[in-house]
Design a protein around this motif. Structure first.
Motif, PDB file in Angstrom:
ATOM      1  N   SER A   1       0.744  35.649  33.645  1.00  0.00           N
ATOM      2  CA  SER A   1       1.551  36.867  33.795  1.00  0.00           C
ATOM      3  C   SER A   1       2.362  37.301  31.834  1.00  0.00           C
ATOM      4  CB  SER A   1       3.342  36.579  34.608  1.00  0.00           C
ATOM      5  OG  SER A   1       3.805  37.395  34.791  1.00  0.00           O
ATOM      6  N   PRO A   2       2.467  38.609  31.654  1.00  0.00           N
ATOM      7  CA  PRO A   2       2.511  39.157  31.110  1.00  0.00           C
ATOM      8  C   PRO A   2       3.938  39.008  30.391  1.00  0.00           C
ATOM      9  CG  PRO A   2       2.479  40.892  32.252  1.00  0.00           C
ATOM     10  CD  PRO A   2       1.912  39.281  32.669  1.00  0.00           C
ATOM     11  N   PHE A   3       4.530  38.522  31.182  1.00  0.00           N
ATOM     12  CA  PHE A   3       6.051  38.210  31.284  1.00  0.00           C
ATOM     13  C   PHE A   3       6.421  36.763  30.730  1.00  0.00           C
ATOM     14  CE2 PHE A   3       6.905  41.810  34.578  1.00  0.00           C
ATOM     15  CZ  PHE A   3       7.347  42.483  33.619  1.00  0.00           C
ATOM     16  N   ASN A   4       6.104  35.934  30.484  1.00  0.00           N
ATOM     17  CA  ASN A   4       5.284  34.943  30.230  1.00  0.00           C
ATOM     18  C   ASN A   4       4.836  34.221  28.973  1.00  0.00           C
ATOM     19  OD1 ASN A   4       6.992  33.918  32.789  1.00  0.00           O
ATOM     20  ND2 ASN A   4       5.328  34.014  33.672  1.00  0.00           N
ATOM     21  N   TYR A   5       3.465  35.139  28.989  1.00  0.00           N
ATOM     22  CA  TYR A   5       2.890  35.349  27.865  1.00  0.00           C
ATOM     23  C   TYR A   5       2.089  35.864  27.758  1.00  0.00           C
ATOM     24  CZ  TYR A   5      -1.362  34.174  24.695  1.00  0.00           C
ATOM     25  OH  TYR A   5      -1.738  33.697  23.971  1.00  0.00           O
ATOM     26  N   GLN A   6       2.523  36.537  25.771  1.00  0.00           N
ATOM     27  CA  GLN A   6       2.033  37.628  25.221  1.00  0.00           C
ATOM     28  C   GLN A   6       0.757  37.399  24.097  1.00  0.00           C
ATOM     29  OE1 GLN A   6       6.034  37.168  25.142  1.00  0.00           O
ATOM     30  NE2 GLN A   6       5.401  38.045  27.200  1.00  0.00           N
ATOM     31  N   GLY A  66     -14.252  43.109  34.603  1.00  0.00           N
ATOM     32  CA  GLY A  66     -13.266  43.225  34.070  1.00  0.00           C
ATOM     33  C   GLY A  66     -12.214  42.938  35.195  1.00  0.00           C
ATOM     34  N   ARG A  67     -11.152  42.558  34.196  1.00  0.00           N
ATOM     35  CA  ARG A  67      -9.495  42.855  34.937  1.00  0.00           C
ATOM     36  C   ARG A  67      -8.796  43.581  34.373  1.00  0.00           C
ATOM     37  NH1 ARG A  67     -12.905  40.436  37.871  1.00  0.00           N
ATOM     38  NH2 ARG A  67     -12.787  38.312  37.620  1.00  0.00           N
ATOM     39  N   PHE A  68      -7.081  43.999  35.214  1.00  0.00           N
ATOM     40  CA  PHE A  68      -6.090  44.785  34.711  1.00  0.00           C
ATOM     41  C   PHE A  68      -5.463  45.016  35.816  1.00  0.00           C
ATOM     42  CE2 PHE A  68      -3.560  48.488  35.887  1.00  0.00           C
ATOM     43  CZ  PHE A  68      -3.281  49.131  34.753  1.00  0.00           C
ATOM     44  N   LYS A  69      -4.525  44.339  35.349  1.00  0.00           N
ATOM     45  CA  LYS A  69      -2.775  43.507  36.069  1.00  0.00           C
ATOM     46  C   LYS A  69      -2.157  44.547  35.542  1.00  0.00           C
ATOM     47  CE  LYS A  69      -1.439  39.887  36.897  1.00  0.00           C
ATOM     48  NZ  LYS A  69      -1.010  38.138  36.526  1.00  0.00           N
ATOM     49  N   LEU A  70      -0.716  45.033  36.314  1.00  0.00           N
ATOM     50  CA  LEU A  70       0.013  45.841  35.802  1.00  0.00           C
ATOM     51  C   LEU A  70       0.900  45.444  36.906  1.00  0.00           C
ATOM     52  CD1 LEU A  70       1.221  47.829  33.824  1.00  0.00           C
ATOM     53  CD2 LEU A  70       1.329  49.607  35.825  1.00  0.00           C
ATOM     54  N   GLU A  71       2.529  44.986  36.221  1.00  0.00           N
ATOM     55  CA  GLU A  71       3.442  44.322  37.111  1.00  0.00           C
ATOM     56  C   GLU A  71       4.874  44.765  36.334  1.00  0.00           C
ATOM     57  OE1 GLU A  71       4.239  40.212  37.103  1.00  0.00           O
ATOM     58  OE2 GLU A  71       2.200  39.544  36.052  1.00  0.00           O
ATOM     59  N   GLY A  72       5.844  44.931  37.031  1.00  0.00           N
ATOM     60  CA  GLY A  72       6.924  45.442  36.566  1.00  0.00           C
ATOM     61  C   GLY A  72       8.054  45.209  37.289  1.00  0.00           C
ATOM     62  N   TYR A  73       9.333  45.610  36.711  1.00  0.00           N
ATOM     63  CA  TYR A  73      10.799  45.287  37.801  1.00  0.00           C
ATOM     64  C   TYR A  73      11.003  45.986  37.854  1.00  0.00           C
ATOM     65  CZ  TYR A  73       9.699  39.691  37.637  1.00  0.00           C
ATOM     66  OH  TYR A  73       9.552  39.082  37.758  1.00  0.00           O
ATOM     67  N   ILE A  74      10.658  47.324  38.924  1.00  0.00           N
ATOM     68  CA  ILE A  74      11.623  48.566  39.084  1.00  0.00           C
ATOM     69  C   ILE A  74      12.870  48.454  39.074  1.00  0.00           C
ATOM     70  CG2 ILE A  74      11.195  50.428  40.401  1.00  0.00           C
ATOM     71  CD1 ILE A  74       9.133  49.449  41.338  1.00  0.00           C
ATOM     72  N   THR A  75      13.368  47.218  39.799  1.00  0.00           N
ATOM     73  CA  THR A  75      15.173  47.627  40.192  1.00  0.00           C
ATOM     74  C   THR A  75      15.243  45.857  39.962  1.00  0.00           C
ATOM     75  OG1 THR A  75      15.415  47.538  42.726  1.00  0.00           O
ATOM     76  CG2 THR A  75      15.658  49.721  41.093  1.00  0.00           C
ATOM     77  N   ASP A  76      16.465  45.412  39.970  1.00  0.00           N
ATOM     78  CA  ASP A  76      17.064  44.327  39.939  1.00  0.00           C
ATOM     79  C   ASP A  76      16.300  43.658  40.737  1.00  0.00           C
ATOM     80  OD1 ASP A  76      18.317  44.244  37.706  1.00  0.00           O
ATOM     81  OD2 ASP A  76      20.200  44.839  38.744  1.00  0.00           O
ATOM     82  N   HIS A  77      16.156  44.224  42.303  1.00  0.00           N
ATOM     83  CA  HIS A  77      15.810  43.680  43.883  1.00  0.00           C
ATOM     84  C   HIS A  77      14.260  44.086  43.759  1.00  0.00           C
ATOM     85  CE1 HIS A  77      19.404  42.696  44.792  1.00  0.00           C
ATOM     86  NE2 HIS A  77      20.319  44.001  44.662  1.00  0.00           N
ATOM     87  N   LEU A  78      13.406  44.499  43.194  1.00  0.00           N
ATOM     88  CA  LEU A  78      12.248  45.669  43.599  1.00  0.00           C
ATOM     89  C   LEU A  78      11.178  44.980  42.488  1.00  0.00           C
ATOM     90  CD1 LEU A  78      10.240  46.794  45.212  1.00  0.00           C
ATOM     91  CD2 LEU A  78      11.140  48.773  44.161  1.00  0.00           C
ATOM     92  N   LYS A  79      10.458  43.494  42.449  1.00  0.00           N
ATOM     93  CA  LYS A  79       9.350  43.711  41.793  1.00  0.00           C
ATOM     94  C   LYS A  79       7.707  44.537  42.469  1.00  0.00           C
ATOM     95  CE  LYS A  79       6.068  39.941  40.499  1.00  0.00           C
ATOM     96  NZ  LYS A  79       5.794  38.440  40.724  1.00  0.00           N
ATOM     97  N   ALA A  80       7.100  44.820  41.507  1.00  0.00           N
ATOM     98  CA  ALA A  80       5.368  45.438  41.652  1.00  0.00           C
ATOM     99  C   ALA A  80       4.896  45.350  41.081  1.00  0.00           C
ATOM    100  CB  ALA A  80       5.498  47.286  41.813  1.00  0.00           C
ATOM    101  N   GLN A  81       3.217  45.209  41.897  1.00  0.00           N
ATOM    102  CA  GLN A  81       2.658  44.257  40.864  1.00  0.00           C
ATOM    103  C   GLN A  81       0.944  45.078  41.672  1.00  0.00           C
ATOM    104  OE1 GLN A  81       0.404  40.254  41.035  1.00  0.00           O
ATOM    105  NE2 GLN A  81       1.540  40.275  39.954  1.00  0.00           N
ATOM    106  N   TYR A  82       0.305  45.636  40.750  1.00  0.00           N
ATOM    107  CA  TYR A  82      -0.845  46.142  40.663  1.00  0.00           C
ATOM    108  C   TYR A  82      -1.853  45.363  40.270  1.00  0.00           C
ATOM    109  CZ  TYR A  82      -5.199  49.147  41.214  1.00  0.00           C
ATOM    110  OH  TYR A  82      -6.268  49.845  41.083  1.00  0.00           O
TER     111      TYR A  82
END
Length: 611
Positions: A1-6, A66-82
Motif C-alpha cells: 500500500s502506498p500509505f505504508n511505503y513510498q 502493468g498495474r495501477f492502484k489508487l487508494e483514498g480515504y474520502i472521509t473518516d468512515h469511507l475508504k475507496a480503492q480502484y
C-alpha cells in the motif's frame, strides 16, 4: 500500500535460455488521504525445448503488463480503492513429446503445424468500504476482459492430421455487497450478496488435413463397411487442398447470484470456545448457443462400375441451458486452549457447478455426418449420435468436507506447528478426460470418490537470522464406484472398473522445506547478506483413471544468494539445480500418449535498486 511505503523499485534479471525480466514500481502519496501505485513489467525467454521437426524452440515466450492502484480515504468512515491490471502474452506452445508406455520414454518434439498462443487480459475493480463502530459495509465491483488466439497442431506429430485455430472473447461483470459486525461483543455476524454475468464466445474451427483424411476418417468408414460385401466403397475427399473444414462457433453465457450469512459466538459455555455457522444460497444458469458443421467434405461412392461424388452438408445449430441451485451449509467449533494453542473441527458442503464442453462438437458433427451417410448406404450400420444436451454437458460435483486441526507455538519464539486432518466424500466428481476425436480436454463426471489425508506445517527460528519452514501433505484420493469406458485399437468399447484406483492429477505426497538466512553487517563492504534454498517434492501422480501411466515422486531444489549495499541488491538465483527430469503434464490424442517435461536447470542474476 502506498500509505505504508513510498518509493521506487527497479529490478532487472537475466539468465540462461535467453531469460530476461525487467520491472519498475512506484509507490507515492498525493496528500494525506490519497495514495497511488504504478508498476510495469516485461518478461521473456527463448524457450526450453527444441522442436526437431524444424530445429526451433517449441516454447519461446514473451509477456508484458502493468498495474495501477489508487487508494483514498474520502472521509473518516469511507475508504475507496480502484485497481487496474493489464497483461499481454505471446508464445510458441504445446511442447508435447510422444510417450511410449512400454518403455517409459518420451520422444523428442516433432510438430509440423504452427502451435502458438496469444492472449491479452484486462482486470479492474472498485472497492468501497464504509466503517463505523458497529459495522463495516463493503462493495466490490469488478470487470474482466480476455481476448486470445490459439493455434494448435492437435496430433502433435510431423504428420498433417488436423489442426485447431481457436479464438475466444470473454468479459465478466461481478458485484458483491457484504456487511459485518464491528463490535467487541461475543456475537459476530456477516451478511452478503453476490451476482455475476459472464459472456464467452469461442470460435474454434478444426481442419482435417491429408493424413487425417486417409488415416482417421477414411479408416472409420472402412471399418464400418468391412464386413458388408454388398456395401458401396466410400472414399473421403476434401477441397482442392485435400482438407476438410469443421467450423464451430459457440456462445456460453452464464449468470448467477448468491446470498450468504455467517454467525460466530465466542466464549460459548466456557472461555475460549467458539462456534461458527454459515449458509450460502447459490444459483447459476449456464447456456450454450452452438453452430457446428462439416464443410468442404465430399464422399466418393463406387458400386460396381457406377461412380459418383456426393457433397456432405451436415450442420448442427441449437440452444440449450442448465440451471443449478444449491444450499451450502457450514459449521465449525474452535477452542483456544492457551494463548498459543487452538484446535478446531469443521463440516462444510462443497460444490462445483456444471457446464458445457464445446470441444465435444468435433465428435458430434462427425458422428452426425457418419449417421447421415450410413442411413443412405448401410442403414443397419447407422448409429444415431447422442443428444447434444447429454453428450456436451457435464453435471455439478458435490462433496461433504470434514476437517480437524490444531495450531500451537511449541517453543515460544522458536517453533510453531499446525496439523490438519481432512476427509472428503465426493459425488459426481469432475474429471479431466480427452475427446475421442483428439480435439482437446474435456470435463466429465466420474461417480463417487473419497479423499482423505493429513497436512503438517512447522516453522522454526533456528538461530538469529536463520529460519526454516517445513510443509508435508499426504492425500489418498480414490474412486468408490467408477466405470471407465474406452475403445481399443479395433474400435471396440472396453469398460474398466476403476474402484479403488487413484484419482488422476492428484499427487500422493507433497513436501517442501525452505531455509532462509539473513545477516546484517556493520562497517563492512556490504550491508546485508541473504541466502535461501527450497526443496520441493511431489508424487506419485497417476495420469489416467486406469492408473496405467504415472509420474513417480520427484524433487526439485531452488536457491538464491545475494548481497545488499545501500539501495542496491544483487542476487544470484537458480531453479531445478539437480536438473531433475520429470513429467509436468500428460495428454492424449487418438489413443496416443503425449507428455510435456518439466523445465530444466536454470541460473541467472538479478539487480534491484530501491529509491
Amino acid at each position: 500500500s502506498p500509505f505504508n511505503y513510498q518509493g521506487t523499485k527497479v529490478t532487472m534479471s537475466m539468465g540462461n535460455y535467453g531469460a530476461a525480466k525487467a520491472k519498475v514500481s512506484q509507490y507515492s502519496k498525493i496528500g494525506e488521504n490519497i495514495g497511488i501505485s504504478l508498476s510495469g513489467y516485461y518478461d521473456r525467454n527463448d524457450g526450453f525445448f527444441i522442436n526437431e521437426y524444424n530445429d526451433t524452440k517449441a516454447d519461446k515466450e514473451e509477456s508484458a503488463g502493468g498495474r495501477f492502484k489508487l487508494e483514498g480515504y474520502i472521509t473518516d468512515h469511507l475508504k475507496a480503492q480502484y485497481a487496474f491490471n493489464y497483461d499481454y502474452v505471446t508464445q510458441k506452445a504445446f511442447p508435447y513429446g510422444q510417450y511410449d508406455p512400454q518403455t517409459g520414454t518420451v520422444q523428442p518434439i516433432r510438430i509440423n503445424d504452427p502451435s502458438s498462443y496469444w492472449r491479452r487480459t484486462l482486470n479492474n475493480s472498485l472497492y468501497l468500504e464504509w466503517k463505523t463502530d458497529r459495522f463495516t459495509l463493503a462493495s466490490t465491483t469488478a470487470y474482466q476482459y480476455l481476448k486470445d488466439d490459439m493455434k494448435m497442431d492437435q496430433d502433435y506429430t510431423e504428420l498433417s492430421v488436423f489442426t485447431l485455430h481457436q479464438k475466444q472473447k470473454h468479459y465478466a461483470w461481478s458485484e458483491e455487497l457484504a456487511i459485518k459486525s464491528n463490535t467487541k461483543s461475543n456475537y459476530q455476524w456477516s451478511f452478503g450478496a453476490y451476482g455475476f454475468y459472464n459472456s464467452l464466445n469461442t470460435d474454434g474451427p478444426v481442419i482435417f488435413k491429408k493424413d487425417g483424411l486417409t488415416g482417421i476418417l477414411q479408416k472409420a468408414f472402412d471399418d464400418i463397411l468391412a464386413n458388408n460385401p454388398k456395401a458401396p466403397k466410400l472414399t473421403v475427399r476434401g477441397d482442392e487442398l485435400n482438407q476438410i473444414y469443421f467450423p464451430g462457433n459457440f456462445d456460453t453465457p452464464t449468470h448467477g447470484f448468491a446470498a450468504f450469512h455467517q454467525s460466530t459466538y465466542n466464549n460459548l459455555f466456557v472461555e475460549g470456545l467458539s462456534i461458527t455457522a454459515g449458509i450460502r444460497l447459490d444459483y447459476e444458469k449456464a447456456s450454450l448457443d452452438y453452430h457446428s458443421a462439416v464443410d468442404s467434405m465430399k464422399i466418393g461412392v463406387q458400386m460396381g462400375p457406377m461412380k459418383m461424388t456426393l457433397p456432405v452438408t451436415t450442420s448442427m445449430d441449437g440452444n440449450i441451458s442448465q440451471d443449478f441451485l444449491q444450499v451450502l451449509p457450514k459449521v465449525s467449533l474452535r477452542y483456544q486452549c492457551t494463548p498459543e494453542t487452538f484446535t478446531y473441527v469443521s463440516v462444510a458442503k462443497g460444490y462445483k457447478t456444471g457446464g458445457y464442453n464445446v470441444q465435444m462438437f468435433g465428435d458430434l458433427v462427425q458422428a452426425q455426418a457418419k449417421y447421415d451417410l450410413m442411413s443412405k448406404f448401410a442403414p443397419d450400420k447407422a448409429e444415431h449420435p447422442g443428444a447434444v444436451k447429454d453428450v456436451a454437458s457435464y453435471k455439478p460435483e458435490h462433496s461433504w468436507n470434514y476437517e480437524a486441526g490444531i495450531r500451537s507455538e511449541l517453543i515460544r519464539g522458536r517453533l510453531s506447528a499446525e496439523l490438519t486432518l481432512f476427509y472428503m466424500d465426493i459425488r459426481d466428481i469432475q474429471l479431466t478426460s480427452f475427446a475421442e476425436n483428439g480435439s482437446g480436454r474435456l470435463i466429465t463426471n466420474g461417480g463417487k470418490a473419497n479423499s482423505y489425508g493429513v497436512e503438517l506445517s512447522l516453522r522454526s527460528r533456528i538461530m538469529d537470522g536463520l529460519t526454516a519452514d517445513l510443509n508435508y501433505g499426504f492425500t489418498r484420493a480414490t474412486f468408490r464406484d467408477y466405470i471407465f469406458t474406452d475403445k481399443d485399437e479395433n474400435n471396440q468399447i472396453v469398460k474398466t472398473d476403476c474402484k479403488d484406483n487413484f484419482i488422476p492429477y492428484t499427487p500422493r505426497h507433497t513436501v517442501s522445506l525452505g531455509l532462509q538466512y539473513t545477516k546484517l553487517l556493520h562497517r563492512k563492504m556490504i550491508d546485508q547478506f541473504i541466502a535461501s534454498a527450497q526443496f520441493t517434492g511431489a508424487g506419485k501422480i497417476f495420469w489416467t483413471e486406469k492408473n496405467d501411466i504415472s509420474q513417480p515422486f520427484y524433487c526439485l531444489v531452488n536457491a538464491k544468494v545475494g548481497v545488499r549495499k545501500g539501495i542496491v541488491n544483487l542476487n544470484l538465483w537458480s531453479r531445478n539445480i539437480t536438473n531433475t527430469d520429470y513429467q509436468a503434464f500428460y495428454f492424449e490424442s487418438f489413443n496416443q500418449s503425449f507428455i510435456q517435461k518439466g523445465k530444466p536447470f536454470q541460473i541467472g542474476g538479478e539487480i534491484t535498486v530501491t529509491f
